[in-house]
Write a protein that holds these residues in place. Structure first.
Motif, PDB file in Angstrom:
ATOM      1  N   ASN A 176      50.503 -14.097 -27.889  1.00 32.29           N
ATOM      2  CA  ASN A 176      50.360 -15.469 -27.399  1.00 32.29           C
ATOM      3  C   ASN A 176      49.314 -16.155 -28.260  1.00 32.29           C
ATOM      4  O   ASN A 176      48.298 -15.548 -28.630  1.00 32.29           O
ATOM      5  N   THR A 177      49.551 -17.411 -28.582  1.00 33.70           N
ATOM      6  CA  THR A 177      48.594 -18.185 -29.370  1.00 33.70           C
ATOM      7  C   THR A 177      48.365 -19.532 -28.708  1.00 33.70           C
ATOM      8  O   THR A 177      49.239 -20.051 -28.015  1.00 33.70           O
ATOM      9  N   PRO A 178      47.186 -20.123 -28.885  1.00 35.45           N
ATOM     10  CA  PRO A 178      46.881 -21.390 -28.213  1.00 35.45           C
ATOM     11  C   PRO A 178      47.601 -22.595 -28.812  1.00 35.45           C
ATOM     12  O   PRO A 178      47.740 -23.617 -28.142  1.00 35.45           O
ATOM     13  N   ASN A 179      48.031 -22.499 -30.078  1.00 37.64           N
ATOM     14  CA  ASN A 179      48.747 -23.606 -30.721  1.00 37.64           C
ATOM     15  C   ASN A 179      49.726 -22.995 -31.720  1.00 37.64           C
ATOM     16  O   ASN A 179      49.403 -22.787 -32.887  1.00 37.64           O
ATOM     17  N   SER A 180      50.926 -22.695 -31.237  1.00 33.87           N
ATOM     18  CA  SER A 180      51.864 -21.921 -32.048  1.00 33.87           C
ATOM     19  C   SER A 180      52.325 -22.670 -33.301  1.00 33.87           C
ATOM     20  O   SER A 180      52.539 -22.056 -34.353  1.00 33.87           O
TER      21      SER A 180
ATOM     22  N   GLU B 257      44.130 -16.418 -28.307  1.00 37.15           N
ATOM     23  CA  GLU B 257      45.051 -15.555 -29.031  1.00 37.15           C
ATOM     24  C   GLU B 257      44.972 -14.154 -28.439  1.00 37.15           C
ATOM     25  O   GLU B 257      43.877 -13.619 -28.276  1.00 37.15           O
TER      26      GLU B 257
ATOM     27  N   ASN C 113      55.118 -15.304 -32.336  1.00 41.17           N
ATOM     28  CA  ASN C 113      53.990 -16.223 -32.194  1.00 41.17           C
ATOM     29  C   ASN C 113      54.432 -17.229 -31.136  1.00 41.17           C
ATOM     30  O   ASN C 113      55.273 -18.087 -31.388  1.00 41.17           O
TER      31      ASN C 113
ATOM     32  N   TYR D 204      49.620 -22.394 -35.829  1.00 44.82           N
ATOM     33  CA  TYR D 204      49.661 -21.047 -36.391  1.00 44.82           C
ATOM     34  C   TYR D 204      50.782 -20.942 -37.417  1.00 44.82           C
ATOM     35  O   TYR D 204      50.614 -20.335 -38.482  1.00 44.82           O
TER      36      TYR D 204
ATOM     37  N   GLN E  61      53.290 -19.904 -27.956  1.00 46.75           N
ATOM     38  CA  GLN E  61      52.180 -20.654 -27.371  1.00 46.75           C
ATOM     39  C   GLN E  61      52.074 -20.408 -25.879  1.00 46.75           C
ATOM     40  O   GLN E  61      53.043 -20.557 -25.139  1.00 46.75           O
TER      41      GLN E  61
ATOM     42  N   GLY F 124      54.369 -26.987 -29.425  1.00 49.03           N
ATOM     43  CA  GLY F 124      54.341 -25.618 -28.908  1.00 49.03           C
ATOM     44  C   GLY F 124      55.595 -24.849 -29.262  1.00 49.03           C
ATOM     45  O   GLY F 124      56.199 -25.016 -30.317  1.00 49.03           O
TER      46      GLY F 124
END
Length: 331
Positions: free
Chosen positions: A98-102, A180, A173, A105, A175, A158
């Motif tokens: 999981n990422t905060p801003n895919s 992260e 990846n 990324y 969001q 996202g």
């Protein structure tokens, strides 16, 4: 839902599974084990896209990546291991973070020259990096055509996308949340409800909450999938991707997510790119004894594993699952 909404047999089955799960010793998700032609280079890759949470290291004699409380471990093989592009499909689809801003990324991945595994946005469409580059809602082709008529546009905010990593590994990846973190392994199972039941019954996994309420385990009887939903997009195949019925279980904060694989025929994970994944126990003897009493298939009996011990079982659709003993002294 209240208990009154369920039949008496369904309530009894749910209570029996719940009680059984509560008696299982705690098992924790421990690692994903990959085969690699160059384990050291493979381990060095993951800190590039996921610099906040992935650290190349060694663990128990293996080249490794530590990410949170989970490891990726690598075994050296002489020839490139088969993945879904080069061999028959196993029950492991991919794993991911999981990422905060895919999308941010993804832009970083492109700038670094990392390989993106692109998806088709429609049967008559084009290849894109992110799900948010496609029309919203994971639509069927019919829904896509209807949305085009209305002038609907992708949100471009996202969503999820994929990297093609070392040895062909597919790495998601997606969001979610503000941090992260490695959070899931995504599986294929012919009968998702049966697979969920197996993970709950034998490994003490938990079902994700629904509408804020604890979800009951799926009933053992009648769990076989009768019908599958039509294909939707985005998809790695231009013909679309069957996404439902879907499911999943949790080991703490790590999810085993499930998409259906209509028609069966998934091959063993052993020797393939993702050879197996593992859960840990503080008492391997006790865990092995219980699983044998439950009729679980063993691929490997208890054996030395570096400074510890391990065994190997086979789960639904031929997924190999290692049992590693962590937190107990050995003489």
């Amino acid at each position: 839902k209240t208990l009154g909404a369920f039949s008496a047999s369904a309530v009894a089955a749910t209570l029996a599974l719940t009680v059984h799960a509560q008696t299982i010793e705690p098992l924790h998700f421990h690692h994903v084990h990959l085969n690699s032609v160059d384990p050291k280079a493979a381990a060095a890759y993951y800190p590039k896209p996921f610099a906040q949470t992935a650290v190349a290291t060694t663990f128990n004699g293996f080249e490794a990546v530590k990410t949170g409380n989970v490891y990726l471990l690598f075994t050296k093989v002489a020839t490139p291991p088969q993945n879904e592009l080069t061999g028959p499909q196993t029950s492991v689809w991919h794993f991911g973070w999981n990422t905060p801003n895919s999308r941010q990324y993804n832009e970083k991945f492109r700038a670094m020259g990392l390989q993106i595994a692109q998806m088709w946005d429609a049967a008559d469409g084009k290849l894109v990096d992110m799900s948010s580059d496609t029309l919203p809602g994971l639509p069927t082709q019919e829904q896509i055509l209807a949305m085009r008529e209305k002038g609907t546009q992708p949100t471009r905010e996202g969503g999820f996308g994929y990297l093609r990593g070392p040895d062909g590994a597919m790495i998601e990846n997606a969001q979610a949340g503000n941090v992260e973190r490695f959070n899931h392994v995504h599986m294929y199972h012919e009968h998702p409800n049966c697979a969920m039941n197996w993970y709950v019954t034998h490994l003490g996994a938990t079902m994700p909450a629904r509408n804020g309420q604890p979800a009951p385990p799926p009933a053992k009887e009648g769990c076989e999938t009768k019908t599958y939903a039509p294909p939707t997009w985005p998809s790695f195949a231009k013909t679309g991707f069957v996404r439902d019925p879907a499911g999943g279980v949790n080991f703490g904060d790590i999810s085993i997510l499930i998409r259906p694989w209509p028609g069966g025929g998934l091959v063993s994970t052993r020797g393939k790119l993702v050879d197996h994944w593992a859960v840990s126990t503080a008492n391997l003897d006790q865990t092995v004894t219980r699983l044998k009493s439950e009729g679980v298939k063993f691929l490997e009996e208890i054996h030395p594993w570096g400074t510890s011990r391990a065994a190997m079982i086979e789960g639904p659709d031929r997924i190999a699952i290692e049992l590693v003993e962590i937190g107990r002294a050995h003489v």
